[in-house]
Design a protein around this motif. Sequence first.
Motif, PDB file in Angstrom:
ATOM      1  N   LYS A 379      19.956  76.739  98.352  1.00  0.00           N
ATOM      2  CA  LYS A 379      21.311  77.278  98.404  1.00  0.00           C
ATOM      3  C   LYS A 379      21.376  78.632  97.696  1.00  0.00           C
ATOM      4  O   LYS A 379      21.913  79.609  98.237  1.00  0.00           O
ATOM      5  CB  LYS A 379      22.292  76.302  97.746  1.00  0.00           C
ATOM      6  CG  LYS A 379      22.319  74.912  98.366  1.00  0.00           C
ATOM      7  CD  LYS A 379      23.347  74.021  97.723  1.00  0.00           C
ATOM      8  CE  LYS A 379      23.078  73.764  96.250  1.00  0.00           C
ATOM      9  NZ  LYS A 379      21.851  73.001  96.007  1.00  0.00           N
ATOM     10  N   SER A 380      20.824  78.708  96.476  1.00  0.00           N
ATOM     11  CA  SER A 380      20.849  79.968  95.721  1.00  0.00           C
ATOM     12  C   SER A 380      20.025  81.046  96.410  1.00  0.00           C
ATOM     13  O   SER A 380      20.409  82.224  96.436  1.00  0.00           O
ATOM     14  CB  SER A 380      20.329  79.742  94.296  1.00  0.00           C
ATOM     15  OG  SER A 380      21.165  78.862  93.581  1.00  0.00           O
ATOM     16  N   VAL A 383      22.139  82.805  99.238  1.00  0.00           N
ATOM     17  CA  VAL A 383      23.165  83.778  98.867  1.00  0.00           C
ATOM     18  C   VAL A 383      22.582  84.996  98.141  1.00  0.00           C
ATOM     19  O   VAL A 383      23.184  86.067  98.143  1.00  0.00           O
ATOM     20  CB  VAL A 383      24.270  83.123  98.009  1.00  0.00           C
ATOM     21  CG1 VAL A 383      25.023  82.086  98.823  1.00  0.00           C
ATOM     22  CG2 VAL A 383      23.706  82.501  96.739  1.00  0.00           C
ATOM     23  N   GLN A 384      21.402  84.857  97.522  1.00  0.00           N
ATOM     24  CA  GLN A 384      20.788  85.998  96.845  1.00  0.00           C
ATOM     25  C   GLN A 384      20.296  87.061  97.822  1.00  0.00           C
ATOM     26  O   GLN A 384      20.038  88.200  97.441  1.00  0.00           O
ATOM     27  CB  GLN A 384      19.623  85.518  95.957  1.00  0.00           C
ATOM     28  CG  GLN A 384      20.089  84.834  94.684  1.00  0.00           C
ATOM     29  CD  GLN A 384      18.964  84.215  93.888  1.00  0.00           C
ATOM     30  OE1 GLN A 384      17.804  84.205  94.317  1.00  0.00           O
ATOM     31  NE2 GLN A 384      19.290  83.685  92.722  1.00  0.00           N
ATOM     32  N   ILE A 386      22.185  88.204 100.198  1.00  0.00           N
ATOM     33  CA  ILE A 386      23.343  89.011 100.611  1.00  0.00           C
ATOM     34  C   ILE A 386      23.408  90.332  99.837  1.00  0.00           C
ATOM     35  O   ILE A 386      23.532  91.393 100.447  1.00  0.00           O
ATOM     36  CB  ILE A 386      24.649  88.189 100.458  1.00  0.00           C
ATOM     37  CG1 ILE A 386      24.605  86.979 101.395  1.00  0.00           C
ATOM     38  CG2 ILE A 386      25.866  89.054 100.763  1.00  0.00           C
ATOM     39  CD1 ILE A 386      25.758  86.002 101.203  1.00  0.00           C
ATOM     40  N   PHE A 418      28.793  88.681  92.244  1.00  0.00           N
ATOM     41  CA  PHE A 418      27.937  87.500  92.184  1.00  0.00           C
ATOM     42  C   PHE A 418      28.122  86.820  90.832  1.00  0.00           C
ATOM     43  O   PHE A 418      27.891  87.420  89.796  1.00  0.00           O
ATOM     44  CB  PHE A 418      26.479  87.920  92.362  1.00  0.00           C
ATOM     45  CG  PHE A 418      25.590  86.852  92.939  1.00  0.00           C
ATOM     46  CD1 PHE A 418      25.540  85.592  92.386  1.00  0.00           C
ATOM     47  CD2 PHE A 418      24.789  87.115  94.030  1.00  0.00           C
ATOM     48  CE1 PHE A 418      24.722  84.612  92.911  1.00  0.00           C
ATOM     49  CE2 PHE A 418      23.955  86.142  94.575  1.00  0.00           C
ATOM     50  CZ  PHE A 418      23.931  84.881  94.006  1.00  0.00           C
ATOM     51  N   ILE A 499      30.672  85.682  95.552  1.00  0.00           N
ATOM     52  CA  ILE A 499      29.743  84.552  95.630  1.00  0.00           C
ATOM     53  C   ILE A 499      29.791  83.784  94.315  1.00  0.00           C
ATOM     54  O   ILE A 499      29.579  84.356  93.248  1.00  0.00           O
ATOM     55  CB  ILE A 499      28.298  85.032  95.899  1.00  0.00           C
ATOM     56  CG1 ILE A 499      28.237  85.838  97.205  1.00  0.00           C
ATOM     57  CG2 ILE A 499      27.342  83.849  95.950  1.00  0.00           C
ATOM     58  CD1 ILE A 499      26.910  86.520  97.436  1.00  0.00           C
ATOM     59  N   ASP A 501      27.892  80.826  92.623  1.00  0.00           N
ATOM     60  CA  ASP A 501      26.716  79.959  92.737  1.00  0.00           C
ATOM     61  C   ASP A 501      26.843  78.802  91.742  1.00  0.00           C
ATOM     62  O   ASP A 501      26.379  78.886  90.605  1.00  0.00           O
ATOM     63  CB  ASP A 501      25.444  80.767  92.468  1.00  0.00           C
ATOM     64  CG  ASP A 501      24.188  79.960  92.745  1.00  0.00           C
ATOM     65  OD1 ASP A 501      24.299  78.758  93.065  1.00  0.00           O
ATOM     66  OD2 ASP A 501      23.082  80.531  92.636  1.00  0.00           O
ATOM     67  N   ILE A 529      32.268  82.811  99.028  1.00  0.00           N
ATOM     68  CA  ILE A 529      31.167  81.883  99.307  1.00  0.00           C
ATOM     69  C   ILE A 529      30.953  81.038  98.063  1.00  0.00           C
ATOM     70  O   ILE A 529      30.605  81.561  97.000  1.00  0.00           O
ATOM     71  CB  ILE A 529      29.878  82.640  99.687  1.00  0.00           C
ATOM     72  CG1 ILE A 529      30.131  83.526 100.920  1.00  0.00           C
ATOM     73  CG2 ILE A 529      28.733  81.668  99.935  1.00  0.00           C
ATOM     74  CD1 ILE A 529      28.975  84.414 101.291  1.00  0.00           C
TER      75      ILE A 529
END
Length: 582
Positions: A379-380, A383-384, A386, A418, A499, A501, A529
Amino acid sequence: MIRKLLRSLRESKTATIKAPVYISLEVVMECVIPLIMARLIDRGINAGSMPMILKMGLLLFLCSLASLAFGVLSGKNAATASAGFARNLRKDMFDHVQDFSFGNIDKYSTGGLVTRLTTDVSHVQNAFQMIIRTAVRAPFMLIFSLVAAFGIDARLSFIFVAFVPVLVIGLAIIVKKAHGLFTQMFKRVDRLNTVVQENLRGIRVVKAFVREDDEERKFRDASKSIFDLNSAAEKILAFNMPLMQFCVYGCMILISWLGAKAVVACGGDAALGLSTGGLTSLFTYTTQILSSLMMLSMIFVMVVISRAAAERIVEVLDEKSDITSPENAVMQVRDGSVAFEDVVFRYNSTAERPVLNHINLRFESGQTIGILGGTGSSKSSLVQLIPRLYDVTGGCVKVGGVDVREYDLTALRDAVAFVLQKNVLFSGTIKENLRWGNEHATDEEMIHACQLAQADGFIQSFPDKYDTHIEQGGSNVSGGQKQRLCIARALLKKPKVLILDDSTSAVDTATDALIRRAFREEIPNVTKIIIAQRVASVMDADQIVVLEGGEVNAVGTHDELMRTSSIYREVYESQMKGGEDE
């Protein structure tokens, strides 16, 4: 390597040039003094001429004064140059590390980078100062003294030449054996720093689990390995002094014996051979020549130590960031839409399996996206990609309809806020931490962002409110408070993509719901997100992505996934059932 290090001289170049010039002038004065002494003895004392004694005495005083002045100026400029060089070298390394991508940073331990920025730079600084002073002084002194000694008596001066090969061969063996040990020792210093940092950062965990003895053992083992390597290296370097003393005293004995015979043979008359003054000067030159050789041996020792440090510094400076802004980069992010087009990602190019495999997703600007998945579902990692913290191995990620690799990095990351899984606060006030999101933020903007993040309430309860000091790492606030401050900091960026996380894991469900409602009402145009472990945190999202083993298992709304995704349904039922039982 030397050329790369010397780039850090910059404004210290002038002092770097002046130091060896002044030391050279000091050497000239010191080499002239024995010649004046010889004249004082032969033409003044032995001849009984008081005017000559006064004349030579005054000349000796002036030369000594000039030598002192040149020595002071040389020392001052050498200190200025070395301090400036070390400052610039640390800055260059630190600035370079700031440009590293996550992939570059993963290659080094934190302790290793700290050691390179501190201990290694200090070793190089000391070696640099010694080189621009001693490494200039010693050869000049050696050459001038040899020339003067050969001028007094060429046959006796060949004694020095006979001892040079012995010294050179011995030093070469010492350097070769010691360098490898120092290289290993610096790596062990990295390990020691890592042990200390981990212990201090996790001291509460250590005490909670009563693991002080284990931590002491780890520190003791790391420290002992450094001691063993350092001792072995120093034992080898210890041969340097006996070798030098053998050469020094050997030369002194031979010159004393042969020189005395030569003086007796010619009756101390300079016209017939070696005079008393000449022998006295020869003793002085012998001391200067051998002290120069001793200085050179010390330089060898310092270079052996600093060479390993210099190699480690240059290793960092040579590390090229694998993520940079392209030429003619796009400077404006149009909107917060995000698309993953057949994305494949590996942390390491040699890895057999990709971390993310053929990901195809599209999020419209302003949508709220939930991402669920078990531990290790990547999952992480997803998004990293982006904000280009990592680059895709295959396919592409688009933000605002443009491949993220076409954006200017600053422009892209300014548009993406983030909140990392591991929240980090820095030592300073709450205001200073919030202004990481926007350094020009007003007090009103900070308060509003904290209200959205549900942080204003607990901040107002502090005596100093927004001026409350945060300890290093945020150790004086709770996990939930830290998370809310980090969310507020991200909101101050006014991003197009936000984002989170797993950034509300330490927040109670009621506060989590208030944060999500504030997002819907206050920032409707921002793409949100949210990675979460709780279904309740994402069940009202426009889209929910279920990841499994680095692949998309299912995508849809809560109602759709309840019908189509067994994984989502199992998670939902287990969490909701647990809540009902409670």
